[in-house]
Write a protein that holds these residues in place. Structure first.
Motif, PDB file in Angstrom:
ATOM      1  N   LEU A   1       0.835  -1.199   0.000  1.00 10.60           N
ATOM      2  CA  LEU A   1       0.000   0.000   0.000  1.00 10.60           C
ATOM      3  C   LEU A   1       0.867   1.245   0.000  1.00 10.60           C
ATOM      4  N   CYS A   2       0.263   2.353  -0.401  1.00 10.26           N
ATOM      5  CA  CYS A   2       0.910   3.655  -0.454  1.00 10.26           C
ATOM      6  C   CYS A   2       1.568   3.946   0.901  1.00 10.26           C
ATOM      7  N   PRO A   3       2.774   4.404   0.907  1.00 11.15           N
ATOM      8  CA  PRO A   3       3.629   4.857  -0.198  1.00 11.15           C
ATOM      9  C   PRO A   3       4.636   3.812  -0.665  1.00 11.15           C
ATOM     10  N   MET A   4       4.490   2.570  -0.237  1.00  9.67           N
ATOM     11  CA  MET A   4       5.525   1.567  -0.477  1.00  9.67           C
ATOM     12  C   MET A   4       5.850   1.282  -1.945  1.00  9.67           C
ATOM     13  N   PRO A   5       4.896   1.263  -2.878  1.00 13.56           N
ATOM     14  CA  PRO A   5       5.324   1.055  -4.270  1.00 13.56           C
ATOM     15  C   PRO A   5       6.316   2.120  -4.752  1.00 13.56           C
ATOM     16  N   VAL A   6       6.098   3.372  -4.362  1.00 14.37           N
ATOM     17  CA  VAL A   6       7.026   4.435  -4.765  1.00 14.37           C
ATOM     18  C   VAL A   6       8.348   4.311  -4.007  1.00 14.37           C
ATOM     19  N   VAL A   7       8.294   3.992  -2.736  1.00 11.13           N
ATOM     20  CA  VAL A   7       9.518   3.820  -1.940  1.00 11.13           C
ATOM     21  C   VAL A   7      10.370   2.702  -2.541  1.00 11.13           C
ATOM     22  N   ARG A   8       9.737   1.594  -2.855  1.00 13.44           N
ATOM     23  CA  ARG A   8      10.480   0.460  -3.437  1.00 13.44           C
ATOM     24  C   ARG A   8      10.986   0.783  -4.841  1.00 13.44           C
ATOM     25  N   ALA A   9      10.192   1.507  -5.615  1.00 16.91           N
ATOM     26  CA  ALA A   9      10.632   1.898  -6.961  1.00 16.91           C
ATOM     27  C   ALA A   9      11.846   2.813  -6.878  1.00 16.91           C
ATOM     28  N   SER A  10      11.851   3.720  -5.910  1.00 17.87           N
ATOM     29  CA  SER A  10      12.997   4.619  -5.721  1.00 17.87           C
ATOM     30  C   SER A  10      14.260   3.832  -5.432  1.00 17.87           C
ATOM     31  N   ARG A  11      14.132   2.830  -4.590  1.00 21.76           N
ATOM     32  CA  ARG A  11      15.293   1.986  -4.261  1.00 21.76           C
ATOM     33  C   ARG A  11      15.735   1.169  -5.477  1.00 21.76           C
ATOM     34  N   ALA A  12      14.764   0.610  -6.204  1.00 23.47           N
ATOM     35  CA  ALA A  12      15.077  -0.265  -7.332  1.00 23.47           C
ATOM     36  C   ALA A  12      15.753   0.483  -8.473  1.00 23.47           C
ATOM     37  N   ILE A  13      15.337   1.711  -8.714  1.00 24.76           N
ATOM     38  CA  ILE A  13      15.877   2.459  -9.859  1.00 24.76           C
ATOM     39  C   ILE A  13      17.235   3.076  -9.547  1.00 24.76           C
ATOM     40  N   ARG A  14      17.535   3.223  -8.288  1.00 28.73           N
ATOM     41  CA  ARG A  14      18.786   3.858  -7.849  1.00 28.73           C
ATOM     42  C   ARG A  14      20.017   3.199  -8.460  1.00 28.73           C
ATOM     43  N   ASP A  15      20.046   1.865  -8.521  1.00 29.51           N
ATOM     44  CA  ASP A  15      21.231   1.150  -8.996  1.00 29.51           C
ATOM     45  C   ASP A  15      21.267   0.938 -10.506  1.00 29.51           C
ATOM     46  N   LEU A  16      20.222   1.375 -11.197  1.00 31.35           N
ATOM     47  CA  LEU A  16      20.185   1.222 -12.653  1.00 31.35           C
ATOM     48  C   LEU A  16      20.893   2.397 -13.325  1.00 31.35           C
ATOM     49  N   PRO A  17      21.493   2.166 -14.487  1.00 33.61           N
ATOM     50  CA  PRO A  17      22.120   3.269 -15.215  1.00 33.61           C
ATOM     51  C   PRO A  17      21.069   4.176 -15.853  1.00 33.61           C
ATOM     52  N   ALA A  18      21.451   5.397 -16.145  1.00 36.81           N
ATOM     53  CA  ALA A  18      20.559   6.335 -16.831  1.00 36.81           C
ATOM     54  C   ALA A  18      20.086   5.706 -18.131  1.00 36.81           C
ATOM     55  N   GLY A  19      18.793   5.850 -18.410  1.00 34.64           N
ATOM     56  CA  GLY A  19      18.210   5.305 -19.629  1.00 34.64           C
ATOM     57  C   GLY A  19      17.648   3.898 -19.474  1.00 34.64           C
ATOM     58  N   ALA A  20      17.961   3.241 -18.363  1.00 35.26           N
ATOM     59  CA  ALA A  20      17.443   1.889 -18.123  1.00 35.26           C
ATOM     60  C   ALA A  20      15.937   1.954 -17.861  1.00 35.26           C
ATOM     61  N   ILE A  21      15.256   0.859 -18.118  1.00 37.09           N
ATOM     62  CA  ILE A  21      13.808   0.810 -17.944  1.00 37.09           C
ATOM     63  C   ILE A  21      13.443  -0.123 -16.792  1.00 37.09           C
ATOM     64  N   LEU A  22      12.705   0.435 -15.847  1.00 34.38           N
ATOM     65  CA  LEU A  22      12.200  -0.302 -14.701  1.00 34.38           C
ATOM     66  C   LEU A  22      10.716  -0.564 -14.907  1.00 34.38           C
ATOM     67  N   GLU A  23      10.336  -1.821 -14.782  1.00 34.42           N
ATOM     68  CA  GLU A  23       8.926  -2.202 -14.816  1.00 34.42           C
ATOM     69  C   GLU A  23       8.469  -2.328 -13.370  1.00 34.42           C
TER      70      GLU A  23
END
Length: 79
Positions: free
Chosen positions: A16-38
């Motif tokens: 539930l809110c806000p966890m999807p955004v919190v987890r997405a923030s963590r998940a995208i942090r280690d990806l390079p610029a231009g990478a796509i997160l589903e």
């Protein structure tokens, strides 16, 4: 438009809110610029939260869809 290639998938179903955004923030942090997160989510609040997060963090929301109560977002990491 739905991308052909995804670099990483985050399963935030059942959170539930806000966890999807919190987890997405963590998940995208280690990806390079231009990478796509589903991001997969079942929280209806994600329909407003994920686009707002993308805008505030300078990521690009490429596409989103709902299928059977599961929201699927495709986010390109900003540079």
């Amino acid at each position: 438009m739905k991308p052909e290639k995804v670099d990483s998938t985050l399963d935030a179903r059942g959170l539930l809110c806000p966890m999807p955004v919190v987890r997405a923030s963590r998940a995208i942090r280690d990806l390079p610029a231009g990478a796509i997160l589903e991001v997969l989510a079942t929280d209806r609040g994600s329909v407003t939260d994920i686009p707002a997060w993308c805008e505030s963090q300078k990521h690009e929301l490429l596409h989103w869809e709902e299928d059977g109560g599961v929201f699927r977002y495709y986010v390109r990491k900003g540079g």
